[in-house]
Design an enzyme around this catalytic site. Sequence first.
Site, PDB file in Angstrom:
ATOM      1  N   GLU A   1     -32.522  40.565   8.104  1.00  0.00           N
ATOM      2  CA  GLU A   1     -31.758  41.476   8.983  1.00  0.00           C
ATOM      3  C   GLU A   1     -32.090  42.859   8.759  1.00  0.00           C
ATOM      4  O   GLU A   1     -31.475  43.771   8.665  1.00  0.00           O
ATOM      5  CB  GLU A   1     -30.354  41.400   8.802  1.00  0.00           C
ATOM      6  CG  GLU A   1     -29.818  39.957   8.929  1.00  0.00           C
ATOM      7  CD  GLU A   1     -28.325  39.691   9.269  1.00  0.00           C
ATOM      8  OE1 GLU A   1     -27.505  40.646   8.930  1.00  0.00           O
ATOM      9  OE2 GLU A   1     -27.860  38.248   9.470  1.00  0.00           O
TER      10      GLU A   1
ATOM     11  N   GLU B   1     -30.535  29.523  11.167  1.00  0.00           N
ATOM     12  CA  GLU B   1     -29.073  29.501  10.902  1.00  0.00           C
ATOM     13  C   GLU B   1     -28.388  29.138  12.514  1.00  0.00           C
ATOM     14  O   GLU B   1     -27.291  29.587  12.741  1.00  0.00           O
ATOM     15  CB  GLU B   1     -28.604  30.740  10.582  1.00  0.00           C
ATOM     16  CG  GLU B   1     -29.094  31.510   9.243  1.00  0.00           C
ATOM     17  CD  GLU B   1     -28.771  32.654   8.845  1.00  0.00           C
ATOM     18  OE1 GLU B   1     -27.501  33.217   9.360  1.00  0.00           O
ATOM     19  OE2 GLU B   1     -29.420  33.052   8.010  1.00  0.00           O
TER      20      GLU B   1
END
Length: 334
Positions: A133, A249
Amino acid sequence: KPSLHERAAKKGLIYGAAVRTDILKSDAKYAATVIENCRMLVPEWEMKWAAGNVKLRPSPDKFDFAPADWLANFATSHDLLLRGHTLVWHRSLPSWFKEKANSKNAVELLKNHINTVVKRYAGKIHSWDVVNEVMLPKDGRSDGLRISPWLELLGQNYIELAFRLTSAADPNALLVYNEYDLDYDNRQQEAKRIAVLKLLERLRTKGTPIHALGIQAHLSPGDNQFNAKKLRKFLQDVASLGLKIMITELDVVDKKLPFDIQTRDRIIAGVYEDYLSTVLDERAVIAVLTWGLSDRYSWLNEFEPRSDKAPVRPLPYDTYMQRKLAWNAIARAF
Ligand code: XIL
Protein backbone atom coordinates in the site's frame (compact mmCIF):
# COMPACT_ATOMS: atom_id res chain seq x y z
CA LYS A 1 -16.25 -32.43 -5.02
CA PRO A 2 -12.70 -31.33 -5.75
CA SER A 3 -11.57 -28.65 -3.29
CA LEU A 4 -10.72 -25.08 -4.26
CA HIS A 5 -6.98 -25.68 -4.60
CA GLU A 6 -7.58 -28.82 -6.70
CA ARG A 7 -9.81 -26.87 -9.10
CA ALA A 8 -7.29 -24.01 -9.24
CA ALA A 9 -4.46 -26.44 -9.95
CA LYS A 10 -6.36 -27.71 -13.04
CA LYS A 11 -5.79 -24.22 -14.54
CA GLY A 12 -2.20 -24.04 -13.28
CA LEU A 13 -3.27 -21.62 -10.55
CA ILE A 14 -2.56 -21.59 -6.82
CA TYR A 15 -5.47 -21.02 -4.42
CA GLY A 16 -4.91 -20.13 -0.82
CA ALA A 17 -6.06 -18.05 2.13
CA ALA A 18 -4.90 -15.80 4.93
CA VAL A 19 -4.75 -17.72 8.20
CA ARG A 20 -3.84 -17.05 11.84
CA THR A 21 -1.81 -19.20 14.23
CA ASP A 22 -4.20 -18.65 17.15
CA ILE A 23 -7.21 -19.80 15.09
CA LEU A 24 -5.47 -22.83 13.56
CA LYS A 25 -4.43 -23.89 17.07
CA SER A 26 -7.89 -23.45 18.62
CA ASP A 27 -10.31 -24.46 15.85
CA ALA A 28 -9.69 -27.97 14.48
CA LYS A 29 -12.61 -27.80 12.03
CA TYR A 30 -11.24 -24.55 10.61
CA ALA A 31 -7.74 -26.04 10.34
CA ALA A 32 -9.14 -29.07 8.50
CA THR A 33 -11.05 -26.82 6.09
CA VAL A 34 -7.90 -24.79 5.44
CA ILE A 35 -5.91 -27.95 4.69
CA GLU A 36 -8.69 -29.30 2.46
CA ASN A 37 -8.98 -26.15 0.32
CA CYS A 38 -5.63 -24.40 0.36
CA ARG A 39 -2.39 -24.91 -1.53
CA MET A 40 -0.90 -21.70 -0.08
CA LEU A 41 -1.16 -19.80 3.19
CA VAL A 42 -0.39 -16.20 4.12
CA PRO A 43 -0.16 -15.02 7.75
CA GLU A 44 -2.84 -12.46 8.60
CA TRP A 45 -0.78 -11.15 11.54
CA GLU A 46 2.34 -13.21 12.30
CA MET A 47 4.88 -11.67 9.89
CA LYS A 48 3.86 -8.04 10.30
CA TRP A 49 5.87 -5.85 12.67
CA ALA A 50 2.97 -6.01 15.16
CA ALA A 51 -0.67 -6.97 14.47
CA GLY A 52 -3.57 -8.17 16.59
CA ASN A 53 -2.10 -9.86 19.67
CA VAL A 54 1.13 -10.82 17.83
CA LYS A 55 4.26 -8.73 18.36
CA LEU A 56 6.97 -9.88 15.93
CA ARG A 57 8.86 -6.78 16.99
CA PRO A 58 8.34 -6.20 20.74
CA SER A 59 11.20 -3.66 20.79
CA PRO A 60 13.80 -2.11 18.44
CA ASP A 61 16.28 -4.90 19.12
CA LYS A 62 13.94 -7.86 19.67
CA PHE A 63 12.03 -10.39 17.52
CA ASP A 64 9.40 -12.85 18.72
CA PHE A 65 9.22 -15.48 15.99
CA ALA A 66 7.12 -18.07 17.86
CA PRO A 67 3.76 -17.40 16.10
CA ALA A 68 5.37 -17.11 12.65
CA ASP A 69 7.53 -20.21 13.24
CA TRP A 70 4.42 -22.19 14.24
CA LEU A 71 2.71 -21.16 11.02
CA ALA A 72 5.77 -21.94 8.89
CA ASN A 73 5.93 -25.40 10.49
CA PHE A 74 2.17 -25.89 9.95
CA ALA A 75 2.64 -25.08 6.26
CA THR A 76 5.67 -27.34 5.90
CA SER A 77 4.01 -30.26 7.72
CA HIS A 78 0.96 -30.03 5.41
CA ASP A 79 3.07 -29.46 2.29
CA LEU A 80 1.56 -26.01 1.77
CA LEU A 81 3.24 -23.01 0.15
CA LEU A 82 3.68 -19.94 2.34
CA ARG A 83 3.60 -16.23 1.50
CA GLY A 84 5.41 -13.62 3.60
CA HIS A 85 3.29 -10.56 4.49
CA THR A 86 4.52 -7.80 4.89
CA LEU A 87 7.94 -6.25 5.43
CA VAL A 88 7.25 -2.53 4.82
CA TRP A 89 3.80 -1.07 5.58
CA HIS A 90 2.61 2.17 7.16
CA ARG A 91 0.18 0.21 9.40
CA SER A 92 0.71 -2.54 11.98
CA LEU A 93 3.86 -0.82 13.24
CA PRO A 94 4.69 -1.43 16.91
CA SER A 95 3.94 1.29 19.45
CA TRP A 96 7.68 2.02 19.93
CA PHE A 97 8.20 2.76 16.24
CA LYS A 98 7.02 6.38 16.35
CA GLU A 99 9.31 7.41 19.16
CA LYS A 100 12.29 5.12 18.40
CA ALA A 101 12.61 5.31 14.58
CA ASN A 102 14.35 8.42 13.15
CA SER A 103 16.11 9.46 9.96
CA LYS A 104 19.47 8.42 11.47
CA ASN A 105 18.59 4.81 12.39
CA ALA A 106 15.86 4.10 9.83
CA VAL A 107 18.09 2.43 7.22
CA GLU A 108 19.64 0.18 9.86
CA LEU A 109 16.18 -0.57 11.31
CA LEU A 110 14.89 -1.60 7.86
CA LYS A 111 18.04 -3.58 6.99
CA ASN A 112 18.03 -5.43 10.31
CA HIS A 113 14.30 -6.23 10.05
CA ILE A 114 14.46 -7.52 6.48
CA ASN A 115 17.71 -9.46 6.94
CA THR A 116 16.59 -11.07 10.20
CA VAL A 117 13.04 -11.96 9.12
CA VAL A 118 13.69 -12.89 5.48
CA LYS A 119 16.81 -14.96 6.18
CA ARG A 120 14.98 -16.92 8.90
CA TYR A 121 12.39 -18.18 6.40
CA ALA A 122 14.62 -18.16 3.31
CA GLY A 123 13.74 -21.11 1.11
CA LYS A 124 10.36 -21.58 2.82
CA ILE A 125 8.64 -18.50 1.33
CA HIS A 126 6.96 -18.64 -2.11
CA SER A 127 6.62 -14.84 -2.29
CA TRP A 128 7.08 -11.81 -0.05
CA ASP A 129 4.88 -8.74 0.02
CA VAL A 130 7.99 -6.59 0.29
CA VAL A 131 6.06 -3.32 0.39
CA ASN A 132 2.34 -2.88 1.02
CA GLU A 133 0.00 0.00 0.00
CA VAL A 134 2.71 2.52 -0.96
CA MET A 135 0.78 4.49 -3.61
CA LEU A 136 -1.83 7.14 -2.77
CA PRO A 137 -2.11 9.80 -5.52
CA LYS A 138 -4.58 11.82 -3.43
CA ASP A 139 -1.68 12.56 -1.05
CA GLY A 140 -0.70 14.96 -3.81
CA ARG A 141 2.91 13.98 -4.52
CA SER A 142 3.94 14.11 -8.21
CA ASP A 143 5.14 10.50 -7.95
CA GLY A 144 1.84 9.45 -6.35
CA LEU A 145 3.57 7.90 -3.35
CA ARG A 146 1.64 7.63 -0.07
CA ILE A 147 3.01 9.97 2.56
CA SER A 148 4.04 7.42 5.23
CA PRO A 149 6.54 7.04 8.09
CA TRP A 150 8.83 5.02 5.79
CA LEU A 151 8.76 7.67 3.06
CA GLU A 152 9.44 10.43 5.58
CA LEU A 153 12.28 8.48 7.26
CA LEU A 154 13.97 7.07 4.15
CA GLY A 155 12.92 9.17 1.15
CA GLN A 156 11.39 8.09 -2.15
CA ASN A 157 13.94 5.32 -2.85
CA TYR A 158 12.86 3.26 0.19
CA ILE A 159 10.80 0.99 -2.03
CA GLU A 160 13.76 0.03 -4.24
CA LEU A 161 15.94 -0.39 -1.14
CA ALA A 162 13.41 -2.78 0.42
CA PHE A 163 13.31 -4.94 -2.72
CA ARG A 164 17.10 -5.06 -3.01
CA LEU A 165 17.51 -5.99 0.67
CA THR A 166 14.86 -8.73 0.40
CA SER A 167 16.38 -10.13 -2.79
CA ALA A 168 19.79 -10.34 -1.13
CA ALA A 169 18.27 -12.08 1.92
CA ASP A 170 16.23 -14.65 -0.06
CA PRO A 171 17.13 -14.88 -3.78
CA ASN A 172 14.50 -17.62 -4.27
CA ALA A 173 11.38 -15.78 -3.14
CA LEU A 174 9.12 -13.98 -5.64
CA LEU A 175 9.19 -10.31 -4.64
CA VAL A 176 5.80 -8.58 -4.69
CA TYR A 177 4.49 -5.03 -4.41
CA ASN A 178 1.02 -5.41 -2.83
CA GLU A 179 -1.71 -2.77 -3.33
CA TYR A 180 -5.48 -2.15 -2.96
CA ASP A 181 -8.15 -0.03 -4.70
CA LEU A 182 -7.10 -1.08 -8.20
CA ASP A 183 -10.27 -2.91 -9.24
CA TYR A 184 -13.00 -0.42 -10.09
CA ASP A 185 -13.93 2.12 -12.75
CA ASN A 186 -13.77 5.48 -11.01
CA ARG A 187 -11.45 8.48 -11.15
CA GLN A 188 -9.55 7.68 -7.97
CA GLN A 189 -8.85 4.03 -8.81
CA GLU A 190 -8.04 4.89 -12.43
CA ALA A 191 -5.48 7.42 -11.16
CA LYS A 192 -4.07 4.82 -8.78
CA ARG A 193 -3.72 2.21 -11.54
CA ILE A 194 -1.81 4.75 -13.66
CA ALA A 195 0.45 5.66 -10.72
CA VAL A 196 1.09 2.00 -9.92
CA LEU A 197 2.07 1.29 -13.54
CA LYS A 198 4.46 4.26 -13.48
CA LEU A 199 6.06 3.03 -10.24
CA LEU A 200 6.42 -0.50 -11.64
CA GLU A 201 8.00 0.92 -14.83
CA ARG A 202 10.44 3.03 -12.77
CA LEU A 203 11.43 0.06 -10.62
CA ARG A 204 11.85 -2.26 -13.62
CA THR A 205 13.90 0.36 -15.53
CA LYS A 206 16.26 0.62 -12.53
CA GLY A 207 16.65 -3.17 -12.51
CA THR A 208 14.94 -3.49 -9.12
CA PRO A 209 14.40 -7.18 -8.24
CA ILE A 210 10.57 -7.10 -8.34
CA HIS A 211 8.64 -10.00 -9.82
CA ALA A 212 4.93 -9.46 -9.24
CA LEU A 213 2.14 -7.05 -8.45
CA GLY A 214 -0.16 -8.16 -5.62
CA ILE A 215 -3.73 -6.96 -6.11
CA GLN A 216 -5.51 -7.17 -2.75
CA ALA A 217 -9.01 -7.22 -4.32
CA HIS A 218 -11.08 -6.26 -1.28
CA LEU A 219 -14.12 -5.92 -3.55
CA SER A 220 -16.89 -3.53 -2.57
CA PRO A 221 -20.06 -3.71 -4.67
CA GLY A 222 -22.80 -1.18 -4.06
CA ASP A 223 -20.65 1.91 -4.44
CA ASN A 224 -18.30 0.95 -7.27
CA GLN A 225 -18.68 0.39 -11.02
CA PHE A 226 -16.94 -2.76 -12.25
CA ASN A 227 -15.53 -2.42 -15.78
CA ALA A 228 -14.04 -5.72 -16.92
CA LYS A 229 -12.45 -4.20 -20.03
CA LYS A 230 -10.57 -1.54 -18.05
CA LEU A 231 -9.40 -4.02 -15.43
CA ARG A 232 -8.22 -6.47 -18.09
CA LYS A 233 -6.27 -3.66 -19.82
CA PHE A 234 -4.55 -2.82 -16.52
CA LEU A 235 -3.58 -6.45 -15.98
CA GLN A 236 -2.23 -6.62 -19.55
CA ASP A 237 -0.18 -3.46 -18.94
CA VAL A 238 1.30 -4.97 -15.75
CA ALA A 239 2.04 -8.26 -17.51
CA SER A 240 3.71 -6.37 -20.40
CA LEU A 241 6.31 -5.20 -17.87
CA GLY A 242 7.30 -8.83 -17.44
CA LEU A 243 5.59 -9.06 -14.04
CA LYS A 244 3.40 -11.79 -12.62
CA ILE A 245 0.14 -10.93 -10.84
CA MET A 246 -1.25 -12.36 -7.59
CA ILE A 247 -4.76 -11.74 -6.27
CA THR A 248 -3.67 -11.57 -2.65
CA GLU A 249 -6.56 -10.67 -0.30
CA LEU A 250 -9.81 -11.40 -2.13
CA ASP A 251 -13.03 -10.84 -0.21
CA VAL A 252 -16.26 -8.83 -0.61
CA VAL A 253 -17.32 -5.92 1.60
CA ASP A 254 -21.05 -6.58 2.07
CA LYS A 255 -21.97 -3.62 4.29
CA LYS A 256 -23.96 -1.91 1.49
CA LEU A 257 -25.82 -5.13 0.56
CA PRO A 258 -29.33 -6.14 1.70
CA PHE A 259 -29.70 -7.86 5.08
CA ASP A 260 -31.45 -10.93 3.62
CA ILE A 261 -28.88 -13.75 3.60
CA GLN A 262 -30.07 -15.50 0.42
CA THR A 263 -30.03 -12.22 -1.50
CA ARG A 264 -26.69 -11.16 -0.07
CA ASP A 265 -25.00 -14.51 -0.72
CA ARG A 266 -26.24 -14.47 -4.32
CA ILE A 267 -24.92 -10.94 -4.93
CA ILE A 268 -21.55 -11.80 -3.35
CA ALA A 269 -21.24 -14.96 -5.45
CA GLY A 270 -21.92 -12.84 -8.52
CA VAL A 271 -19.21 -10.38 -7.52
CA TYR A 272 -16.69 -13.23 -7.23
CA GLU A 273 -17.84 -14.68 -10.56
CA ASP A 274 -17.55 -11.38 -12.47
CA TYR A 275 -14.19 -10.46 -10.95
CA LEU A 276 -12.47 -13.82 -11.25
CA SER A 277 -13.78 -14.52 -14.76
CA THR A 278 -12.09 -11.24 -15.74
CA VAL A 279 -8.76 -11.56 -13.91
CA LEU A 280 -8.27 -15.25 -14.66
CA ASP A 281 -8.26 -14.42 -18.39
CA GLU A 282 -4.83 -12.85 -17.81
CA ARG A 283 -2.14 -15.54 -18.05
CA ALA A 284 0.21 -13.54 -15.81
CA VAL A 285 -2.11 -14.23 -12.85
CA ILE A 286 -0.53 -17.10 -10.93
CA ALA A 287 -2.43 -17.20 -7.64
CA VAL A 288 -5.68 -16.25 -5.92
CA LEU A 289 -5.84 -15.97 -2.14
CA THR A 290 -8.91 -15.00 -0.14
CA TRP A 291 -8.39 -12.95 2.99
CA GLY A 292 -9.60 -15.72 5.26
CA LEU A 293 -11.73 -18.77 4.53
CA SER A 294 -14.71 -18.50 6.90
CA ASP A 295 -17.05 -15.63 7.78
CA ARG A 296 -16.44 -16.65 11.40
CA TYR A 297 -13.03 -14.92 11.31
CA SER A 298 -13.30 -12.24 8.62
CA TRP A 299 -11.49 -8.99 9.44
CA LEU A 300 -14.46 -7.21 7.81
CA ASN A 301 -16.55 -7.87 10.95
CA GLU A 302 -14.30 -5.32 12.69
CA PHE A 303 -13.08 -3.20 9.78
CA GLU A 304 -16.21 -2.87 7.58
CA PRO A 305 -19.11 -3.71 9.93
CA ARG A 306 -22.71 -3.52 8.67
CA SER A 307 -24.85 -0.72 10.13
CA ASP A 308 -27.49 -3.37 10.98
CA LYS A 309 -24.73 -5.19 12.93
CA ALA A 310 -25.47 -8.41 11.00
CA PRO A 311 -22.36 -10.63 10.74
CA VAL A 312 -20.62 -10.16 7.39
CA ARG A 313 -20.72 -12.97 4.79
CA PRO A 314 -17.73 -12.34 2.48
CA LEU A 315 -15.95 -15.69 2.39
CA PRO A 316 -16.35 -19.19 0.88
CA TYR A 317 -17.41 -20.76 4.22
CA ASP A 318 -20.02 -19.54 6.70
CA THR A 319 -19.59 -19.36 10.47
CA TYR A 320 -20.61 -23.05 10.73
CA MET A 321 -17.84 -23.99 8.27
CA GLN A 322 -20.43 -24.81 5.59
CA ARG A 323 -19.71 -24.01 1.94
CA LYS A 324 -21.65 -21.03 0.57
CA LEU A 325 -22.56 -19.81 -2.92
CA ALA A 326 -19.28 -17.86 -2.76
CA TRP A 327 -17.46 -21.18 -2.60
CA ASN A 328 -19.26 -22.39 -5.75
CA ALA A 329 -18.57 -19.10 -7.55
CA ILE A 330 -14.84 -19.27 -6.84
CA ALA A 331 -14.74 -22.97 -7.70
CA ARG A 332 -16.55 -22.36 -11.01
CA ALA A 333 -14.21 -19.50 -11.94
CA PHE A 334 -11.13 -21.76 -11.83
C1 XIL B 1 -5.60 -6.66 8.36
C2 XIL B 1 -5.97 -7.82 9.27
O1 XIL B 1 -6.94 -8.64 8.64
C3 XIL B 1 -6.48 -7.26 10.59
O2 XIL B 1 -6.79 -8.34 11.48
C4 XIL B 1 -5.43 -6.36 11.18
O3 XIL B 1 -5.91 -5.81 12.38
C5 XIL B 1 -5.07 -5.24 10.21
O4 XIL B 1 -4.62 -5.79 8.96
N1 XIL B 1 -4.67 -4.93 3.68
C6 XIL B 1 -3.63 -5.73 4.08
C7 XIL B 1 -3.78 -6.66 5.23
O5 XIL B 1 -2.58 -5.78 3.40
O6 XIL B 1 -2.54 -6.86 5.92
C8 XIL B 1 -4.82 -6.14 6.20
O7 XIL B 1 -5.02 -7.16 7.18
C9 XIL B 1 -6.12 -5.84 5.44
C10 XIL B 1 -5.88 -4.76 4.43
